[in-house]
Design a protein around this motif. Structure first.
Motif, mmCIF file in Angstrom:
data_model
loop_
_atom_site.group_PDB
_atom_site.id
_atom_site.type_symbol
_atom_site.label_atom_id
_atom_site.label_comp_id
_atom_site.label_asym_id
_atom_site.label_seq_id
_atom_site.Cartn_x
_atom_site.Cartn_y
_atom_site.Cartn_z
ATOM 1 N N ARG A 1 13.273 -50.711 -21.902
ATOM 2 C CA ARG A 1 11.923 -50.270 -21.550
ATOM 3 C C ARG A 1 11.788 -48.750 -21.581
ATOM 4 N NH1 ARG A 1 8.933 -54.403 -19.200
ATOM 5 N NH2 ARG A 1 7.484 -52.867 -18.346
ATOM 6 N N GLN A 2 12.671 -48.084 -22.311
ATOM 7 C CA GLN A 2 12.613 -46.636 -22.370
ATOM 8 C C GLN A 2 11.432 -46.170 -23.225
ATOM 9 O OE1 GLN A 2 15.216 -48.445 -22.610
ATOM 10 N NE2 GLN A 2 16.969 -47.617 -21.481
ATOM 11 N N ILE A 3 11.165 -44.872 -23.164
ATOM 12 C CA ILE A 3 10.008 -44.320 -23.868
ATOM 13 C C ILE A 3 10.265 -44.201 -25.368
ATOM 14 C CG2 ILE A 3 10.729 -41.932 -23.506
ATOM 15 C CD1 ILE A 3 7.786 -41.242 -23.145
ATOM 16 N N GLY A 4 11.522 -44.096 -25.793
ATOM 17 C CA GLY A 4 11.811 -43.959 -27.210
ATOM 18 C C GLY A 4 11.898 -42.501 -27.642
ATOM 19 N N SER A 5 11.942 -42.280 -28.927
ATOM 20 C CA SER A 5 12.100 -40.932 -29.464
ATOM 21 C C SER A 5 10.842 -40.094 -29.258
ATOM 22 C CB SER A 5 12.410 -41.006 -30.965
ATOM 23 O OG SER A 5 12.433 -39.710 -31.529
ATOM 24 N N LEU A 6 11.067 -38.800 -28.999
ATOM 25 C CA LEU A 6 9.953 -37.862 -28.855
ATOM 26 C C LEU A 6 9.889 -36.899 -30.031
ATOM 27 C CD1 LEU A 6 10.266 -36.992 -25.051
ATOM 28 C CD2 LEU A 6 8.766 -38.658 -26.135
ATOM 29 N N ALA A 7 10.638 -37.194 -31.105
ATOM 30 C CA ALA A 7 10.631 -36.322 -32.280
ATOM 31 C C ALA A 7 9.269 -36.369 -32.980
ATOM 32 C CB ALA A 7 11.726 -36.754 -33.253
ATOM 33 N N ASN A 8 8.953 -35.294 -33.711
ATOM 34 C CA ASN A 8 7.640 -35.164 -34.344
ATOM 35 C C ASN A 8 7.745 -34.974 -35.857
ATOM 36 O OD1 ASN A 8 6.214 -35.138 -31.775
ATOM 37 N ND2 ASN A 8 7.129 -33.125 -31.482
ATOM 38 N N ASN A 9 8.640 -35.736 -36.498
ATOM 39 C CA ASN A 9 8.804 -35.642 -37.954
ATOM 40 C C ASN A 9 9.201 -34.239 -38.410
ATOM 41 O OD1 ASN A 9 8.652 -38.050 -39.280
ATOM 42 N ND2 ASN A 9 6.438 -38.018 -39.534
ATOM 43 N N GLY A 10 9.977 -33.557 -37.583
ATOM 44 C CA GLY A 10 10.431 -32.226 -37.958
ATOM 45 C C GLY A 10 9.436 -31.132 -37.663
ATOM 46 N N ARG A 11 8.276 -31.467 -37.128
ATOM 47 C CA ARG A 11 7.261 -30.451 -36.817
ATOM 48 C C ARG A 11 7.223 -30.211 -35.314
ATOM 49 N NH1 ARG A 11 2.191 -33.415 -39.175
ATOM 50 N NH2 ARG A 11 3.257 -35.060 -37.981
ATOM 51 N N ASP A 12 7.347 -28.971 -34.899
ATOM 52 C CA ASP A 12 7.282 -28.601 -33.485
ATOM 53 C C ASP A 12 8.247 -29.437 -32.648
ATOM 54 O OD1 ASP A 12 5.314 -26.669 -33.877
ATOM 55 O OD2 ASP A 12 3.728 -28.163 -33.811
ATOM 56 N N ASN A 13 9.496 -29.536 -33.097
ATOM 57 C CA ASN A 13 10.468 -30.318 -32.352
ATOM 58 C C ASN A 13 10.936 -29.631 -31.075
ATOM 59 O OD1 ASN A 13 10.556 -32.663 -33.780
ATOM 60 N ND2 ASN A 13 12.190 -32.010 -35.142
ATOM 61 N N ASN A 14 10.489 -28.394 -30.852
ATOM 62 C CA ASN A 14 10.867 -27.692 -29.634
ATOM 63 C C ASN A 14 9.945 -28.019 -28.471
ATOM 64 O OD1 ASN A 14 8.701 -26.407 -30.900
ATOM 65 N ND2 ASN A 14 9.109 -24.470 -29.848
ATOM 66 N N ARG A 15 8.957 -28.906 -28.686
ATOM 67 C CA ARG A 15 8.025 -29.226 -27.618
ATOM 68 C C ARG A 15 7.454 -30.627 -27.848
ATOM 69 N NH1 ARG A 15 2.291 -27.990 -28.523
ATOM 70 N NH2 ARG A 15 1.922 -27.793 -30.756
ATOM 71 N N VAL A 16 6.772 -31.128 -26.823
ATOM 72 C CA VAL A 16 6.069 -32.396 -26.939
ATOM 73 C C VAL A 16 4.593 -32.096 -27.201
ATOM 74 C CG1 VAL A 16 5.405 -34.532 -25.766
ATOM 75 C CG2 VAL A 16 7.674 -33.561 -25.408
ATOM 76 N N ILE A 17 4.062 -32.614 -28.288
ATOM 77 C CA ILE A 17 2.681 -32.344 -28.659
ATOM 78 C C ILE A 17 1.741 -32.970 -27.626
ATOM 79 C CG2 ILE A 17 0.903 -32.779 -30.409
ATOM 80 C CD1 ILE A 17 3.061 -32.645 -32.505
ATOM 81 N N PRO A 18 0.740 -32.237 -27.161
ATOM 82 C CA PRO A 18 -0.218 -32.796 -26.184
ATOM 83 C C PRO A 18 -0.876 -34.069 -26.706
ATOM 84 C CG PRO A 18 -0.492 -30.427 -26.368
ATOM 85 C CD PRO A 18 0.475 -30.818 -27.432
ATOM 86 N N GLY A 19 -1.036 -35.057 -25.825
ATOM 87 C CA GLY A 19 -1.618 -36.334 -26.206
ATOM 88 C C GLY A 19 -0.589 -37.412 -26.467
ATOM 89 N N LYS A 20 0.704 -37.052 -26.396
ATOM 90 C CA LYS A 20 1.758 -38.027 -26.598
ATOM 91 C C LYS A 20 1.697 -39.097 -25.513
ATOM 92 C CE LYS A 20 5.713 -39.755 -28.101
ATOM 93 N NZ LYS A 20 5.829 -40.453 -29.388
ATOM 94 N N LYS A 21 1.789 -40.360 -25.918
ATOM 95 C CA LYS A 21 1.731 -41.455 -24.951
ATOM 96 C C LYS A 21 3.063 -41.555 -24.215
ATOM 97 C CE LYS A 21 -1.704 -44.145 -27.481
ATOM 98 N NZ LYS A 21 -2.020 -45.422 -28.163
ATOM 99 N N MET A 22 3.019 -41.185 -22.926
ATOM 100 C CA MET A 22 4.224 -41.153 -22.114
ATOM 101 C C MET A 22 3.956 -41.822 -20.770
ATOM 102 S SD MET A 22 5.373 -37.212 -22.918
ATOM 103 C CE MET A 22 7.008 -37.415 -22.226
ATOM 104 N N SER A 23 5.004 -41.961 -19.982
ATOM 105 C CA SER A 23 4.855 -42.511 -18.644
ATOM 106 C C SER A 23 3.996 -41.580 -17.800
ATOM 107 C CB SER A 23 6.217 -42.690 -17.990
ATOM 108 O OG SER A 23 7.065 -43.484 -18.800
ATOM 109 N N GLY A 24 3.321 -42.146 -16.781
ATOM 110 C CA GLY A 24 2.512 -41.298 -15.915
ATOM 111 C C GLY A 24 1.620 -42.109 -15.004
ATOM 112 N N HIS A 25 0.743 -41.409 -14.307
ATOM 113 C CA HIS A 25 -0.201 -42.033 -13.374
ATOM 114 C C HIS A 25 -1.276 -42.747 -14.183
ATOM 115 C CE1 HIS A 25 -2.768 -41.537 -9.464
ATOM 116 N NE2 HIS A 25 -2.528 -42.794 -9.779
ATOM 117 N N TRP A 26 -1.402 -44.040 -13.965
ATOM 118 C CA TRP A 26 -2.254 -44.861 -14.817
ATOM 119 C C TRP A 26 -3.540 -45.284 -14.105
ATOM 120 C CZ3 TRP A 26 -1.535 -50.712 -15.878
ATOM 121 C CH2 TRP A 26 -2.424 -51.132 -16.877
ATOM 122 N N ALA A 27 -4.660 -44.976 -14.731
ATOM 123 C CA ALA A 27 -5.974 -45.539 -14.442
ATOM 124 C C ALA A 27 -6.556 -45.262 -13.068
ATOM 125 C CB ALA A 27 -5.960 -47.044 -14.686
#
Length: 232
Positions: free
Chosen positions: A140-166
């Protein structure tokens, strides 16, 4: 129409003279200081901007200090807009207190729900779960956060991740006011209201009246009833 800002404290119970118990929500209603007025000519609508709860001067930035000093009120933690013909006639610098409402009146209570809490992507976004057999270490892990080699030094805003829901705004219609105490700055409302303890809520005149809802009469505070029982 009238409205006021308060803070949900929690729930308790009160007793009628016949012994009937009613669950009530305790709402702390500190003075709502009027900071500004929205006008039809300038803003396109009429409303009062009020500040709730004092805060230290060191916590206010330069823009906030100017805004509150212009209105002649102390620095406030939050600003909210209230609508209503009965309160719009008040001037900047005045306050709205708990005695704006009376016991026996109906109100709508607007608050922010708790939501589902902190959840993972499987529940929040319906992502596919990993294989459960053959030695797989991924379930049930989140999986890879890689961005196809683009901006791999950060997580692009809007990425679907765990958090406070609804968490969302919710309104409970036609609740009965059981007690109003302007001196101790609280209002008791029959039943539950949205949101966790210490959350901000708004009480307003009902948008539609439920004539079938029974009123609450001759209520005695739980503490008073308890003292009478102790005396017996």
């Amino acid at each position: 129409m009238k409205s006021i800002i308060g803070r949900k404290v929690g729930m308790t119970e009160v007793f009628a003279q016949d012994g009937t118990m009613y669950p009530v929500t305790v709402i702390e209603v500190l003075p709502n200081a009027i900071v500004a007025k929205k006008t039809l000519e300038k803003d396109g609508y009429e409303a009062l901007q009020v500040g709730y709860e004092d805060k230290a001067e060191r916590k206010a930035n330069k823009a906030e200090k100017g805004h509150f000093q212009k209105a002649g009120v102390s620095y406030k933690e939050g600003l909210y807009e209230l609508k209503g013909d009965e309160i719009y006639g008040k001037n900047v610098g005045e306050t709205l207190t708990a005695d704006l409402f009376k016991a026996g009146e109906y109100v709508d209570v607007v608050g922010t729900t708790k939501g589902h809490g902190y959840v993972g992507t499987i529940k929040r976004y319906h992502h596919i779960i990993g294989p459960k057999g053959h030695g797989s270490g991924y379930h049930r892990q989140i999986g890879s956060l890689a961005n196809n080699g683009r901006d791999n030094n950060r997580v692009i805003p809007g990425k679907k991740m765990s958090g406070h829901w609804a968490p969302h705004s919710a309104t409970i219609l036609n609740l009965t006011i059981v007690e109003v105490n302007a001196e101790k700055q609280y209002i008791l409302v029959k039943g539950g209201v949205p949101g966790p303890k210490k959350s901000i809520v708004m009480l307003r005149t009902p948008v539609r009246t439920n004539k079938k809802q029974p009123g609450v009469k001759d209520l005695v505070a739980y503490e008073s009833a308890s003292e009478e029982k102790k005396g017996e």
